[in-house]
Design an enzyme around this catalytic site. Structure first.
Site, PDB file in Angstrom:
ATOM      1  N   THR A  57      42.052  43.369  -5.829  1.00 48.35           N
ATOM      2  CA  THR A  57      42.126  44.823  -6.057  1.00 48.35           C
ATOM      3  C   THR A  57      41.005  45.441  -5.210  1.00 48.35           C
ATOM      4  O   THR A  57      40.505  44.801  -4.294  1.00 48.35           O
ATOM      5  CB  THR A  57      41.859  45.139  -7.547  1.00 48.35           C
ATOM      6  OG1 THR A  57      40.525  44.686  -7.859  1.00 48.35           O
ATOM      7  CG2 THR A  57      42.850  44.449  -8.479  1.00 48.35           C
ATOM      8  N   GLU A  58      40.550  46.621  -5.583  1.00 49.11           N
ATOM      9  CA  GLU A  58      39.381  47.195  -4.893  1.00 49.11           C
ATOM     10  C   GLU A  58      38.070  46.627  -5.450  1.00 49.11           C
ATOM     11  O   GLU A  58      36.981  47.007  -5.025  1.00 49.11           O
ATOM     12  CB  GLU A  58      39.365  48.730  -5.059  1.00 49.11           C
ATOM     13  CG  GLU A  58      40.459  49.429  -4.284  1.00 49.11           C
ATOM     14  CD  GLU A  58      40.431  50.945  -4.452  1.00 49.11           C
ATOM     15  OE1 GLU A  58      39.494  51.484  -5.071  1.00 49.11           O
ATOM     16  OE2 GLU A  58      41.372  51.587  -3.955  1.00 49.11           O
ATOM     17  N   ALA A  98      43.150  54.126 -13.759  1.00 47.53           N
ATOM     18  CA  ALA A  98      44.531  53.946 -13.278  1.00 47.53           C
ATOM     19  C   ALA A  98      44.680  54.270 -11.794  1.00 47.53           C
ATOM     20  O   ALA A  98      45.777  54.189 -11.253  1.00 47.53           O
ATOM     21  CB  ALA A  98      45.486  54.812 -14.111  1.00 47.53           C
ATOM     22  N   THR A  99      43.589  54.615 -11.114  1.00 50.69           N
ATOM     23  CA  THR A  99      43.725  54.996  -9.700  1.00 50.69           C
ATOM     24  C   THR A  99      43.890  53.772  -8.796  1.00 50.69           C
ATOM     25  O   THR A  99      44.211  53.923  -7.622  1.00 50.69           O
ATOM     26  CB  THR A  99      42.488  55.784  -9.217  1.00 50.69           C
ATOM     27  OG1 THR A  99      41.331  54.975  -9.421  1.00 50.69           O
ATOM     28  CG2 THR A  99      42.347  57.106  -9.933  1.00 50.69           C
ATOM     29  N   TYR A 124      26.709  41.849 -14.503  1.00 46.40           N
ATOM     30  CA  TYR A 124      28.167  42.021 -14.649  1.00 46.40           C
ATOM     31  C   TYR A 124      28.679  41.098 -15.760  1.00 46.40           C
ATOM     32  O   TYR A 124      29.417  41.537 -16.649  1.00 46.40           O
ATOM     33  CB  TYR A 124      28.893  41.740 -13.334  1.00 46.40           C
ATOM     34  CG  TYR A 124      30.404  41.864 -13.483  1.00 46.40           C
ATOM     35  CD1 TYR A 124      30.993  43.109 -13.737  1.00 46.40           C
ATOM     36  CD2 TYR A 124      31.227  40.745 -13.418  1.00 46.40           C
ATOM     37  CE1 TYR A 124      32.367  43.227 -13.908  1.00 46.40           C
ATOM     38  CE2 TYR A 124      32.605  40.857 -13.586  1.00 46.40           C
ATOM     39  CZ  TYR A 124      33.177  42.098 -13.825  1.00 46.40           C
ATOM     40  OH  TYR A 124      34.541  42.220 -14.010  1.00 46.40           O
ATOM     41  N   LYS A 162      30.519  41.994 -19.431  1.00 48.19           N
ATOM     42  CA  LYS A 162      31.820  41.471 -19.868  1.00 48.19           C
ATOM     43  C   LYS A 162      31.668  40.587 -21.119  1.00 48.19           C
ATOM     44  O   LYS A 162      32.574  40.530 -21.940  1.00 48.19           O
ATOM     45  CB  LYS A 162      32.520  40.735 -18.710  1.00 48.19           C
ATOM     46  CG  LYS A 162      32.984  41.691 -17.602  1.00 48.19           C
ATOM     47  CD  LYS A 162      33.995  42.747 -18.123  1.00 48.19           C
ATOM     48  CE  LYS A 162      34.516  43.667 -17.054  1.00 48.19           C
ATOM     49  NZ  LYS A 162      35.510  44.642 -17.545  1.00 48.19           N
ATOM     50  N   ARG A 205      38.490  58.844 -11.816  1.00 52.91           N
ATOM     51  CA  ARG A 205      37.702  59.910 -11.189  1.00 52.91           C
ATOM     52  C   ARG A 205      38.389  60.487  -9.968  1.00 52.91           C
ATOM     53  O   ARG A 205      38.196  61.634  -9.628  1.00 52.91           O
ATOM     54  CB  ARG A 205      36.325  59.359 -10.762  1.00 52.91           C
ATOM     55  CG  ARG A 205      35.403  59.041 -11.927  1.00 52.91           C
ATOM     56  CD  ARG A 205      34.214  58.230 -11.461  1.00 52.91           C
ATOM     57  NE  ARG A 205      34.657  56.994 -10.822  1.00 52.91           N
ATOM     58  CZ  ARG A 205      33.852  56.102 -10.260  1.00 52.91           C
ATOM     59  NH1 ARG A 205      32.554  56.309 -10.249  1.00 52.91           N
ATOM     60  NH2 ARG A 205      34.336  54.995  -9.720  1.00 52.91           N
TER      61      ARG A 205
HETATM   62  P1  NDP Z   1      39.510  48.429  -9.036  1.00 53.47           P
HETATM   63  O1  NDP Z   1      38.208  48.727  -8.371  1.00 53.47           O
HETATM   64  O2  NDP Z   1      40.707  48.271  -8.170  1.00 53.47           O
HETATM   65  O3  NDP Z   1      39.807  49.522 -10.159  1.00 53.47           O
HETATM   66  C1  NDP Z   1      38.796  49.991 -11.005  1.00 53.47           C
HETATM   67  C2  NDP Z   1      39.270  51.240 -11.709  1.00 53.47           C
HETATM   68  O4  NDP Z   1      38.234  51.667 -12.594  1.00 53.47           O
HETATM   69  C3  NDP Z   1      39.561  52.366 -10.749  1.00 53.47           C
HETATM   70  O5  NDP Z   1      40.742  53.011 -11.142  1.00 53.47           O
HETATM   71  C4  NDP Z   1      38.374  53.287 -10.919  1.00 53.47           C
HETATM   72  O6  NDP Z   1      38.792  54.652 -10.765  1.00 53.47           O
HETATM   73  C5  NDP Z   1      38.020  53.041 -12.390  1.00 53.47           C
HETATM   74  N1  NDP Z   1      36.634  53.413 -12.650  1.00 53.47           N
HETATM   75  C6  NDP Z   1      35.510  52.834 -12.177  1.00 53.47           C
HETATM   76  N2  NDP Z   1      34.431  53.502 -12.593  1.00 53.47           N
HETATM   77  C7  NDP Z   1      34.883  54.549 -13.335  1.00 53.47           C
HETATM   78  C8  NDP Z   1      34.259  55.614 -14.010  1.00 53.47           C
HETATM   79  N3  NDP Z   1      32.935  55.739 -14.034  1.00 53.47           N
HETATM   80  N4  NDP Z   1      35.028  56.512 -14.657  1.00 53.47           N
HETATM   81  C9  NDP Z   1      36.369  56.398 -14.655  1.00 53.47           C
HETATM   82  N5  NDP Z   1      37.031  55.393 -14.048  1.00 53.47           N
HETATM   83  C10 NDP Z   1      36.294  54.488 -13.378  1.00 53.47           C
HETATM   84  O7  NDP Z   1      39.252  47.097  -9.870  1.00 53.47           O
HETATM   85  P2  NDP Z   1      40.171  46.259 -10.873  1.00 53.47           P
HETATM   86  O8  NDP Z   1      41.499  46.853 -11.040  1.00 53.47           O
HETATM   87  O9  NDP Z   1      40.072  44.865 -10.443  1.00 53.47           O
HETATM   88  O10 NDP Z   1      39.309  46.406 -12.196  1.00 53.47           O
HETATM   89  C11 NDP Z   1      39.813  46.874 -13.429  1.00 53.47           C
HETATM   90  C12 NDP Z   1      39.099  46.158 -14.559  1.00 53.47           C
HETATM   91  O11 NDP Z   1      39.384  44.768 -14.486  1.00 53.47           O
HETATM   92  C13 NDP Z   1      37.579  46.273 -14.540  1.00 53.47           C
HETATM   93  O12 NDP Z   1      37.121  46.459 -15.861  1.00 53.47           O
HETATM   94  C14 NDP Z   1      37.127  44.926 -13.994  1.00 53.47           C
HETATM   95  O13 NDP Z   1      35.837  44.579 -14.422  1.00 53.47           O
HETATM   96  C15 NDP Z   1      38.184  44.037 -14.599  1.00 53.47           C
HETATM   97  N6  NDP Z   1      38.368  42.738 -13.966  1.00 53.47           N
HETATM   98  C16 NDP Z   1      38.661  42.661 -12.627  1.00 53.47           C
HETATM   99  C17 NDP Z   1      38.835  41.426 -12.044  1.00 53.47           C
HETATM  100  C18 NDP Z   1      39.091  41.250 -10.584  1.00 53.47           C
HETATM  101  O14 NDP Z   1      38.896  40.135 -10.057  1.00 53.47           O
HETATM  102  N7  NDP Z   1      39.573  42.265  -9.886  1.00 53.47           N
HETATM  103  C19 NDP Z   1      38.764  40.199 -12.848  1.00 53.47           C
HETATM  104  C20 NDP Z   1      38.439  40.407 -14.234  1.00 53.47           C
HETATM  105  C21 NDP Z   1      38.276  41.638 -14.755  1.00 53.47           C
HETATM  106  P3  NDP Z   1      37.987  55.772  -9.965  1.00 53.47           P
HETATM  107  O15 NDP Z   1      37.159  55.077  -8.937  1.00 53.47           O
HETATM  108  O16 NDP Z   1      39.064  56.645  -9.394  1.00 53.47           O
HETATM  109  O17 NDP Z   1      37.218  56.447 -11.024  1.00 53.47           O
HETATM  110  C1  8X3 Z   2      35.997  39.679 -12.070  1.00 48.67           C
HETATM  111  C2  8X3 Z   2      36.138  38.209 -11.904  1.00 48.67           C
HETATM  112  O1  8X3 Z   2      34.859  36.074 -11.320  1.00 48.67           O
HETATM  113  O2  8X3 Z   2      34.582  37.989  -9.844  1.00 48.67           O
HETATM  114  O3  8X3 Z   2      35.649  40.004 -13.379  1.00 48.67           O
HETATM  115  O4  8X3 Z   2      33.558  37.980 -12.014  1.00 48.67           O
HETATM  116  S1  8X3 Z   2      34.718  37.537 -11.257  1.00 48.67           S
END
Ligand code: NDP
Ligand code: 8X3
Length: 251
Positions: free
Chosen positions: A188-189, A10-11, A153, A157, A34
């Site tokens: 996002t990040e 949620a960060t 990756y 998924k 984290r």
């Molecule tokens: P962000 O990098 O913005 O957020 C990822 C979040 O995951 C952060 O809050 C981070 O928190 C947390 N995280 C990562 N590793 C850990 C860990 N070891 N323990 C606890 N928390 C962890 O990315 P998104 O919001 O984009 O990603 C969220 C989800 O969506 C992921 O599962 C990603 O694979 C998925 N996704 C993203 C897409 C995209 O294009 N952005 C597309 C499809 C799916 P912290 O670092 O503070 O621990």
């Molecule tokens: C994140 C979307 O297409 O970069 O899961 O893998 S993609």
């Protein structure tokens, strides 16, 4: 009375937007990740924008003991988790398989697959006791088809996709809903993490309008506010400019 949602990761990004959106819509939220200071910032923001209560759990989903201790530490009035959003996850690196970095592979597998399992293993038994609950797993379009250099990756998924299907079958007799939300490219990040802080490489959102965290949060809210007899099993959401992980048009 508000329902309780636990949101991992949620960060930032999707998880952060989901926590804010759910708190604005009759949920009390357990926010996890984290980076503790970011959780504290988020708590302040949620409290300024909504009446939803917030509880912080600070742990690394890859560490089984930390996961167990954190969830065991929940005060009595936070223990009845209605919705678990398994969102924490990441891509690290983008390499052909023979050039892949094994540490990157382990981070992705440990976070996206094992982390999701550790959290679910702790939360699901409580839902079963109550015969009520909803688990949302954040997959990806990368879990529906593989793309060049995405090998591990995409593998994680695809694993989330299969685990979600299995979970839904196992949870059926306990009346627990299980949903997969599979986003395309969300700004996002995510890319900054994938490219290890290289901002130039991480700028993959040029020339089209990507999804934003709020778009996915809205979909999650929709899914968790359906009537009791309705379960959305699987949702794929892409930017309009994308057909899937591979085909995208730019301006
Ligand atoms: P962000 O990098 O913005 O957020 C990822 C979040 O995951 C952060 O809050 C981070 O928190 C947390 N995280 C990562 N590793 C850990 C860990 N070891 N323990 C606890 N928390 C962890 O990315 P998104 O919001 O984009 O990603 C969220 C989800 O969506 C992921 O599962 C990603 O694979 C998925 N996704 C993203 C897409 C995209 O294009 N952005 C597309 C499809 C799916 P912290 O670092 O503070 O621990
Ligand atoms: C994140 C979307 O297409 O970069 O899961 O893998 S993609």
């Amino acid at each position: 009375m508000n329902r309780i949602a636990l949101i991992t990761g949620a960060t930032s990004g999707i998880g952060r937007a989901t926590a804010v959106t759910m708190a604005q819509n009759n949920f009390d939220v357990i926010i996890t990740g984290r980076r503790k200071e970011l959780l504290e910032d988020l708590e302040k923001e949620i409290k300024s924008k909504s009446s939803g209560k917030v509880h912080i759990l600070h742990f690394d989903v890859r560490n089984k003991d930390e996961v167990e201790k954190a969830i065991d530490s929940l005060p009595q009035d936070w223990q009845n988790i209605d919705v678990l959003v398994n969102n924490a996850g990441l891509a690290v690196g983008l390499n052909h398989i023979h050039e892949g970095i094994i540490d990157d592979w382990e981070r992705m597998i440990d976070t996206n697959v094992k982390g999701l399992l550790y959290v679910t293993r702790k939360v699901a038994p409580r839902m079963i006791e109550k015969k009520h609950g909803h688990i949302i797993n954040i997959g990806s379009t990368a879990g529906k088809e593989a793309y060049e250099k995405g090998n591990v990756y995409c593998g994680t998924k695809h694993a989330v996709d299969a685990i979600t299907k299995g979970m839904r079958i196992d949870m059926l007799k306990h009346k627990i809903k299980v949903t997969a939300i599979n986003p395309g490219m969300v700004e996002t990040e995510f890319s900054l993490v994938r490219f290890k802080g290289d901002k130039e490489k991480a700028d993959v959102y040029k020339g089209f309008t990507p999804l934003y965290g709020k778009d996915i949060a809205d979909a999650i809210l929709y899914v968790v506010t359906r009537p009791e007899h309705v379960c959305i099993n699987d949702m794929i959401i892409t930017a309009t400019a994308q057909a899937n992980s591979i085909y995208k048009v730019t301006d």
